[in-house]
Design a protein around this motif. Structure first.
Motif, short mmCIF file in Angstrom:
data_model
loop_
_atom_site.label_atom_id
_atom_site.label_comp_id
_atom_site.label_asym_id
_atom_site.label_seq_id
_atom_site.Cartn_x
_atom_site.Cartn_y
_atom_site.Cartn_z
N GLY A 17 45.75 39.37 85.80
CA GLY A 17 45.66 37.82 85.40
C GLY A 17 46.94 37.24 85.71
O GLY A 17 47.72 38.05 86.23
N HIS A 22 46.40 35.23 81.69
CA HIS A 22 47.02 36.06 80.45
C HIS A 22 47.68 35.21 79.65
O HIS A 22 47.82 35.31 78.48
CB HIS A 22 48.06 37.11 81.27
CG HIS A 22 47.36 38.46 81.46
ND1 HIS A 22 46.65 39.19 80.69
CD2 HIS A 22 47.75 39.17 82.60
CE1 HIS A 22 46.37 40.24 81.31
NE2 HIS A 22 47.02 40.37 82.63
N CYS A 25 44.90 32.04 78.24
CA CYS A 25 43.68 32.66 77.61
C CYS A 25 44.11 33.84 76.87
O CYS A 25 43.34 33.82 75.65
CB CYS A 25 42.58 32.77 78.72
SG CYS A 25 42.34 31.30 79.52
N GLY A 26 44.88 34.69 77.20
CA GLY A 26 45.06 35.96 76.43
C GLY A 26 45.88 35.63 75.43
O GLY A 26 45.38 36.26 74.23
N ASP A 33 47.60 42.79 75.22
CA ASP A 33 47.97 43.26 76.59
C ASP A 33 48.37 42.17 77.42
O ASP A 33 49.30 42.03 78.28
CB ASP A 33 46.88 44.23 77.34
CG ASP A 33 45.63 43.21 77.29
OD1 ASP A 33 45.28 42.41 76.61
OD2 ASP A 33 44.59 43.38 78.39
N SER A 34 47.82 41.07 77.21
CA SER A 34 48.17 39.66 77.60
C SER A 34 49.56 39.18 77.27
O SER A 34 50.26 38.55 78.05
CB SER A 34 46.87 38.74 77.31
OG SER A 34 46.06 38.73 77.92
N ALA A 37 51.98 41.53 79.20
CA ALA A 37 51.96 40.82 80.64
C ALA A 37 52.54 39.43 80.73
O ALA A 37 53.56 39.28 81.55
CB ALA A 37 50.49 40.57 81.26
N THR A 38 52.38 38.53 79.85
CA THR A 38 53.15 37.25 79.67
C THR A 38 54.55 37.31 79.79
O THR A 38 55.47 36.89 80.57
CB THR A 38 52.74 36.34 78.87
OG1 THR A 38 51.19 36.28 78.80
CG2 THR A 38 53.18 34.91 79.04
N PRO B 78 41.39 44.03 73.62
CA PRO B 78 42.07 44.12 74.78
C PRO B 78 42.17 45.08 75.51
O PRO B 78 42.00 46.32 74.96
CB PRO B 78 43.40 43.47 74.33
CG PRO B 78 43.55 44.02 72.91
CD PRO B 78 42.31 43.87 72.50
N LEU B 85 48.85 47.35 84.30
CA LEU B 85 49.29 45.94 84.01
C LEU B 85 50.76 45.84 83.87
O LEU B 85 51.10 44.56 84.43
CB LEU B 85 48.94 46.02 82.44
CG LEU B 85 49.33 44.76 81.56
CD1 LEU B 85 48.07 43.76 81.57
CD2 LEU B 85 49.47 44.95 80.23
N ALA B 89 52.01 42.71 86.74
CA ALA B 89 52.63 41.46 85.85
C ALA B 89 54.00 41.46 86.49
O ALA B 89 54.52 40.26 86.73
CB ALA B 89 52.64 41.66 84.38
#
Lengths: 57, 139
Positions: A17, A22, A25-26, A33-34, A37-38, B78, B85, B89
């Motif tokens: 994403g 991420h 929307c995440g 997880d989003s 990631a962000t 999730p 990941l 990222a």
């Protein structure tokens, strides 16, 4: 720009994403997880700009 | 996809692109300004992000409450925070900081025929191809 594009495409696919996927929307549905990631791509982006500015300026 | 659905997709894309352009998200200079926290920091995009997350989160909450059968909502469970990941990222973040472009805005700029996007988008497609080729499809 071509190098940045290559890196962005590769990272997006690998991480599952991008800023919209991420980041909006995440995080918007509170997916852990989003959120992770962000935080990671924000931090990596900030660090990259810092190093780039340090090298160029 | 039927024509009604196609039209909704078109409408959603138009709205997304317009929002990106108005908010300054399509301008690599502003994106890099946002990431430059140790220098001349421009916090504007933080509000863009917060606004988008707020509206999207609220919309999802309402849709879930309605328990309607007409929408297919994203999964609530999730995927795990794994090495793929974290690495992906981090790599994405580096590219984002270098170019000031992320996938959505770069495509929006391709529509505007901005020269950086004309170079960036094909390169991004190649990067995606390699990630898929060597590490399988999305996580």
């Amino acid at each position: 720009m071509a190098v940045a594009g290559l890196i962005v495409g590769f990272g997006t696919r690998l991480g599952g994403g991008c800023t919209s996927g991420h980041g909006v929307c995440g995080v918007g549905i509170g997916a852990k997880d989003s959120i992770a990631a962000t935080l990671i791509f924000m931090w990596a982006g900030m660090l990259t700009v810092l190093i780039y500015n340090w090298l160029v300026l | 996809m039927n024509s009604e659905r196609s039209f909704l997709f078109f409408l959603a894309g138009t709205l997304f692109g317009t929002g990106l352009a108005i908010s300054g998200m399509t301008d690599p200079g502003r994106v890099i300004g946002f990431l430059d926290v140790f220098g001349a920091w421009d916090p504007a995009l933080l509000f863009v992000m917060a606004g988008a997350v707020g509206v999207y989160g609220l919309g999802m909450l309402i849709l879930r409450r309605l328990k309607t059968q007409n929408f297919k909502l994203p999964a609530t469970t999730p995927s795990p925070i794994d090495r793929q990941l974290v690495t992906g990222a981090a790599i994405f973040g580096i590219g984002w900081g270098l170019g000031g472009f992320c996938p959505g805005p770069s495509l929006a700029n391709l529509g505007a025929l901005r020269i950086e996007a004309v170079v960036f988008v094909p390169a991004m497609a190649i990067g995606m191809f390699f990630a898929q080729r060597f590490f399988g499809v999305d996580r």
